[in-house]
Design a protein around this motif. Sequence first.
Motif, PDB file in Angstrom:
ATOM      1  N   ALA A  89       0.830  -1.209   0.000  1.00 19.08           N
ATOM      2  CA  ALA A  89       0.000   0.000   0.000  1.00 19.08           C
ATOM      3  C   ALA A  89       0.862   1.256   0.000  1.00 19.08           C
ATOM      4  CB  ALA A  89      -0.938   0.000   1.203  1.00 19.08           C
ATOM      5  N   VAL A  90       1.901   1.247   0.821  1.00 22.28           N
ATOM      6  CA  VAL A  90       2.792   2.404   0.897  1.00 22.28           C
ATOM      7  C   VAL A  90       3.521   2.599  -0.434  1.00 22.28           C
ATOM      8  CG1 VAL A  90       4.879   3.307   2.013  1.00 22.28           C
ATOM      9  CG2 VAL A  90       3.042   2.319   3.407  1.00 22.28           C
ATOM     10  N   ALA A  91       3.994   1.512  -1.027  1.00 22.85           N
ATOM     11  CA  ALA A  91       4.708   1.600  -2.304  1.00 22.85           C
ATOM     12  C   ALA A  91       3.800   2.116  -3.417  1.00 22.85           C
ATOM     13  CB  ALA A  91       5.288   0.235  -2.682  1.00 22.85           C
ATOM     14  N   GLY A  92       2.514   1.829  -3.317  1.00 26.89           N
ATOM     15  CA  GLY A  92       1.573   2.283  -4.334  1.00 26.89           C
ATOM     16  C   GLY A  92       1.066   3.698  -4.122  1.00 26.89           C
ATOM     17  N   THR A  93       1.524   4.332  -3.063  1.00 28.83           N
ATOM     18  CA  THR A  93       1.085   5.695  -2.773  1.00 28.83           C
ATOM     19  C   THR A  93       1.678   6.666  -3.792  1.00 28.83           C
ATOM     20  OG1 THR A  93       0.925   5.178  -0.423  1.00 28.83           O
ATOM     21  CG2 THR A  93       1.046   7.513  -1.012  1.00 28.83           C
ATOM     22  N   THR A  94       0.827   7.526  -4.289  1.00 32.06           N
ATOM     23  CA  THR A  94       1.247   8.566  -5.238  1.00 32.06           C
ATOM     24  C   THR A  94       0.966   9.919  -4.598  1.00 32.06           C
ATOM     25  OG1 THR A  94      -0.936   8.782  -6.271  1.00 32.06           O
ATOM     26  CG2 THR A  94       0.543   7.055  -7.158  1.00 32.06           C
ATOM     27  N   PRO A  95       1.450  10.978  -5.194  1.00 28.99           N
ATOM     28  CA  PRO A  95       1.091  12.299  -4.658  1.00 28.99           C
ATOM     29  C   PRO A  95      -0.433  12.493  -4.593  1.00 28.99           C
ATOM     30  CG  PRO A  95       2.934  12.524  -6.151  1.00 28.99           C
ATOM     31  CD  PRO A  95       2.467  11.095  -6.269  1.00 28.99           C
ATOM     32  N   PHE A  96      -1.157  11.892  -5.525  1.00 31.01           N
ATOM     33  CA  PHE A  96      -2.609  12.015  -5.549  1.00 31.01           C
ATOM     34  C   PHE A  96      -3.267  11.242  -4.407  1.00 31.01           C
ATOM     35  CE2 PHE A  96      -6.821  10.660  -7.209  1.00 31.01           C
ATOM     36  CZ  PHE A  96      -7.385  11.915  -7.371  1.00 31.01           C
ATOM     37  N   ASP A 138      -2.631   8.665   4.383  1.00 36.23           N
ATOM     38  CA  ASP A 138      -2.413   9.291   5.692  1.00 36.23           C
ATOM     39  C   ASP A 138      -3.695   9.250   6.526  1.00 36.23           C
ATOM     40  OD1 ASP A 138      -0.851  10.919   7.625  1.00 36.23           O
ATOM     41  OD2 ASP A 138      -2.360  12.439   7.103  1.00 36.23           O
ATOM     42  N   LEU A 139      -4.830   9.563   5.919  1.00 37.56           N
ATOM     43  CA  LEU A 139      -6.119   9.529   6.610  1.00 37.56           C
ATOM     44  C   LEU A 139      -6.405   8.112   7.125  1.00 37.56           C
ATOM     45  CD1 LEU A 139      -9.040  11.249   6.818  1.00 37.56           C
ATOM     46  CD2 LEU A 139      -9.617   9.397   5.248  1.00 37.56           C
ATOM     47  N   ILE A 140      -6.230   7.109   6.284  1.00 40.19           N
ATOM     48  CA  ILE A 140      -6.470   5.724   6.686  1.00 40.19           C
ATOM     49  C   ILE A 140      -5.577   5.356   7.865  1.00 40.19           C
ATOM     50  CG2 ILE A 140      -6.154   3.318   5.956  1.00 40.19           C
ATOM     51  CD1 ILE A 140      -6.945   4.312   3.094  1.00 40.19           C
ATOM     52  N   THR A 141      -4.309   5.700   7.774  1.00 40.10           N
ATOM     53  CA  THR A 141      -3.367   5.337   8.834  1.00 40.10           C
ATOM     54  C   THR A 141      -3.694   6.043  10.138  1.00 40.10           C
ATOM     55  OG1 THR A 141      -1.645   4.898   7.202  1.00 40.10           O
ATOM     56  CG2 THR A 141      -0.926   5.273   9.471  1.00 40.10           C
TER      57      THR A 141
END
Length: 131
Positions: A30-37, A43-46
């Motif tokens: 999930a972290v690796a798939g994070t984009t600026p968008f 962050d909200l989910i975490t």
Amino acid sequence: MTDSEPTADRHQDGMAVRREVLGDVQVDRAVAGTTPFTADLQDLITRYAWGEIWTRPVLDRRSRSMITLTALVAGGHWEELETHVRAAVRNGLSVEEIREVLLQTAIYCSVPSANQAFKIAQEVLTEEGLA
């Protein structure tokens, strides 16, 4: 958690719980798939799902997993259900308990939804060597 706790602490606590419940592989993906968008959503989910709700003391993680499985079936969120079947096992639910939760969803969510949930859970449990 309290409202006065700094956001960074909530994120850190949330990430720790997220890793404990979902496992490093899932969280790293999930972290690796994070984009600026998508960064704000991650962050909200975490912070909120994991740092606020999953850290509350009244319900244990087993109970939270049962509730989450039911909610995901009710909403038809099949990809997330796959993730949370694995999490339920990590949180100590037996195959029999997962089956009972899914049987309950047949009554309250619909038989077609439970049928799809059983299919997904069977695949996950087989992959995990449990069924």
